[in-house]
Design an enzyme around this catalytic site. Sequence first.
Site, PDB file in Angstrom:
ATOM      1  N   GLY A 180       0.805  -1.208   0.000  1.00 36.59           N
ATOM      2  CA  GLY A 180       0.000   0.000   0.000  1.00 36.59           C
ATOM      3  C   GLY A 180       0.846   1.269   0.000  1.00 36.59           C
ATOM      4  CD  GLN A 181      -0.338   4.462  -3.459  1.00 37.05           C
ATOM      5  OE1 GLN A 181       0.030   5.592  -3.722  1.00 37.05           O
ATOM      6  NE2 GLN A 181      -1.252   3.834  -4.201  1.00 37.05           N
TER       7      GLN A 181
ATOM      8  CB  THR B  46      -2.628   4.764   5.749  1.00 35.06           C
ATOM      9  OG1 THR B  46      -3.979   4.895   6.224  1.00 35.06           O
ATOM     10  CG2 THR B  46      -1.838   3.935   6.748  1.00 35.06           C
ATOM     11  CE1 TYR B  47      -3.304  10.717  12.299  1.00 33.88           C
ATOM     12  CE2 TYR B  47      -5.521   9.804  12.142  1.00 33.88           C
ATOM     13  CZ  TYR B  47      -4.549  10.484  12.871  1.00 33.88           C
ATOM     14  OH  TYR B  47      -4.807  10.927  14.127  1.00 33.88           O
ATOM     15  CG  HIS B  48      -2.186   3.855  11.666  1.00 30.96           C
ATOM     16  ND1 HIS B  48      -3.319   3.279  11.144  1.00 30.96           N
ATOM     17  CD2 HIS B  48      -1.136   3.206  11.097  1.00 30.96           C
ATOM     18  CE1 HIS B  48      -2.981   2.326  10.304  1.00 30.96           C
ATOM     19  NE2 HIS B  48      -1.656   2.266  10.244  1.00 30.96           N
TER      20      HIS B  48
ATOM     21  CB  ALA C 234      -6.556   1.809   5.160  1.00 33.85           C
TER      22      ALA C 234
ATOM     23  N   GLY D 209      -2.385  -5.388   8.757  1.00 35.14           N
ATOM     24  CA  GLY D 209      -3.797  -5.766   8.719  1.00 35.14           C
ATOM     25  C   GLY D 209      -4.717  -4.663   8.273  1.00 35.14           C
TER      26      GLY D 209
ATOM     27  CB  SER E 250      -6.504   1.184  10.119  1.00 34.89           C
ATOM     28  OG  SER E 250      -6.363   1.662   8.797  1.00 34.89           O
TER      29      SER E 250
ATOM     30  CB  CYS F 157      -4.779   4.667  -0.030  1.00 29.94           C
ATOM     31  SG  CYS F 157      -5.027   4.006   1.633  1.00 29.94           S
TER      32      CYS F 157
END
Length: 218
Positions: free
Chosen positions: A73-74, A76-78, A142, A155, A157, A173
Amino acid sequence: MHQIEWKISDQLVPYEMALQAMEARVADIRDKGAPELIWLLEHPPLYTAGTSSDPADLRDPERFPVYTAGRGGQYTYHGPGQRVAYVMLDLKKRGADVRAFVQDLEDWVIETLAQYQIRGEKREGRVGVWVDRGYREDKIAAIGVRVRRWVSFHGISINVDPDLSHYGGIVPCGISEHGVTSLVDLGIPVSLPEFDSELKAAFERVFLTRGIPGVLLP
């Protein structure tokens, strides 16, 4: 029958700590027969870069720490209010098919959202789960996984109630023409403990009713 352990962290888990813990558990599953694990947690605010990330998609590199994730993937935010589920499963017990596994993860999210009358949908060429709001499509979950010796890690989110403005520091993404949403943004207030219960029940319906033996440990 194999066992699947569930772990829920009540405190924010630093990203590097989570990576180290996943690496160790994946090795133990493959080499020592440790139980498979699904780990539910939240991270402090941060961005992660997957193996396909484009540096141009990091719009505000100074806003939060940026980590190289090693997953597919690209960017992402958590952050707080987002339920992250790290999924450490032996894919040899599930047909050794990574593409089918990713589709099962999407189905797991969709089944969970359905319990809140939210219709999550898949999109060809766009991994993750989307919500059609009529005037636009927003991403609500995501998915990014890595597989080592047929054991998965990283995994999904799912946005329960994160600060959606934090997505402004990246092109989520790599897709700029669509937005992001959450359960609360869609008018569904829900606590993480309640959501976790639905997530666990949906996992059993999606994964354990497809002829795959297993036991869920508390």
